[in-house]
Write a protein that holds these residues in place. Structure first.
Motif, PDB file in Angstrom:
ATOM      1  N   LEU A   4       1.028  -1.147   0.027  1.00 53.84           N
ATOM      2  CA  LEU A   4       0.044  -0.178   0.067  1.00 53.84           C
ATOM      3  C   LEU A   4       0.982   1.216   0.154  1.00 53.84           C
ATOM      4  O   LEU A   4       1.278   1.649   0.952  1.00 53.84           O
ATOM      5  N   PRO A   5       1.148   1.689  -1.048  1.00 53.20           N
ATOM      6  CA  PRO A   5       2.202   3.001  -1.167  1.00 53.20           C
ATOM      7  C   PRO A   5       1.418   4.226  -0.671  1.00 53.20           C
ATOM      8  O   PRO A   5       0.135   4.357  -0.269  1.00 53.20           O
ATOM      9  N   PRO A   6       2.237   5.322  -0.525  1.00 57.53           N
ATOM     10  CA  PRO A   6       1.553   6.526  -0.068  1.00 57.53           C
ATOM     11  C   PRO A   6       0.545   6.901  -0.953  1.00 57.53           C
ATOM     12  O   PRO A   6       0.761   6.760  -2.347  1.00 57.53           O
ATOM     13  N   PHE A   7      -0.513   7.621  -0.716  1.00 57.83           N
ATOM     14  CA  PHE A   7      -1.542   8.079  -1.634  1.00 57.83           C
ATOM     15  C   PHE A   7      -1.033   9.467  -2.159  1.00 57.83           C
ATOM     16  O   PHE A   7      -0.951  10.409  -1.243  1.00 57.83           O
ATOM     17  N   LEU A   8      -0.797   9.527  -3.042  1.00 59.89           N
ATOM     18  CA  LEU A   8      -0.313  10.802  -3.998  1.00 59.89           C
ATOM     19  C   LEU A   8      -1.267  11.157  -5.092  1.00 59.89           C
ATOM     20  O   LEU A   8      -1.785  10.209  -5.855  1.00 59.89           O
ATOM     21  N   ASP A   9      -1.508  12.142  -5.128  1.00 64.41           N
ATOM     22  CA  ASP A   9      -2.578  12.598  -6.509  1.00 64.41           C
ATOM     23  C   ASP A   9      -2.169  12.138  -7.686  1.00 64.41           C
ATOM     24  O   ASP A   9      -3.155  11.648  -8.545  1.00 64.41           O
ATOM     25  N   ASP A  10      -1.067  12.380  -8.076  1.00 58.26           N
ATOM     26  CA  ASP A  10      -0.457  11.846  -9.436  1.00 58.26           C
ATOM     27  C   ASP A  10      -0.096  10.746  -9.537  1.00 58.26           C
ATOM     28  O   ASP A  10       0.995  10.295  -8.702  1.00 58.26           O
TER      29      ASP A  10
END
Length: 230
Positions: free
Chosen positions: A161-167
């Motif tokens: 579960l990677p960091p949530f990033l908009d891009d």
């Protein structure tokens, strides 16, 4: 759009991502994240051809499986406490979220009571986020070796579960890193350990995950709509 329409749209996007990366679309399986969703929505998705459903909350899952009329393939994808493993025994095909030896041992013990083996993925916290589960990269090889000794679990691959990033492009390095870790483990040649599965990618970034080698993408919102708060 209906659940059926959403599924067709997502499958098309998966196929396009596979085409861009020279992959066979059949090498990627869609996990419909059905946590907090009612049985009727699961049956509707199943009627539209969806096979795999992912659950994250043990109690919610136990109540739901009695109501679902279809016969889906259940995966457990959420953080799992050792004292809850017994409730999943024999009910799920794949556990995506094994991140410590104590949990792996309890899974082994519970499936041992059935005289059966269960497939698991080892969850890696690639982003090093304190708020997320997952073993640290530097602990992964040791966890693989110790878990491989257990007779009733079979390591099939990795999950993150990677960091949530908009891009989504900013998430790509995390997906790529999980693939690299899997390649490294594969080269160790540990008996009974397979690195066939990479569970990564969600509604907002699954196409990038597919391009980086995902074999299981976990999509909920894009299928069922915004989830209810739990």
């Amino acid at each position: 759009m209906s659940i059926k329409d959403n599924l067709e749209h997502i499958r098309g996007r998966i196929a396009a991502a596979c085409a861009r990366s020279g992959r066979d679309p059949d090498s990627v399986r869609l996990v419909a994240v059905s946590k907090t969703k009612p049985a009727a929505m699961i049956d509707e998705a199943a009627a539209a051809g969806q096979i795999i459903f992912g659950e994250s909350y043990v109690q919610d899952f136990l109540g739901k499986i009695e109501e679902v009329r279809s016969k889906p393939e259940w995966h457990f994808i959420g953080a799992l406490q050792s004292n809850k493993v017994k409730y999943l025994r024999g009910k799920v095909v794949l556990i995506h979220s094994v991140d410590r030896l104590s949990l792996a041992r309890e899974v082994d013990r519970q499936w041992g009571k059935l005289g059966r083996t269960v497939d698991i993925l080892l969850q890696v916290n690639i982003g090093g986020e304190e708020t997320k589960a997952g073993t640290a990269e530097e602990e992964l090889k040791n966890l693989v070796r110790r878990t491989a000794e257990l007779p009733n679990v079979r390591i099939r691959g990795l999950m993150t579960l990677p960091p949530f990033l908009d891009d989504p492009e900013e998430v790509r390095p995390y997906f790529r890193r999980l693939r690299e870790l899997a390649d490294g483990i594969r080269k160790l040649g540990i008996a009974g350990v397979e690195m066939e599965e990479l569970s990564m990618g969600m509604s907002h970034d699954f196409e990038v995950a597919v391009e980086e080698g995902a074999t299981l993408v976990r999509v909920g919102t894009a299928i069922f709509g915004e989830r209810e708060r739990k």
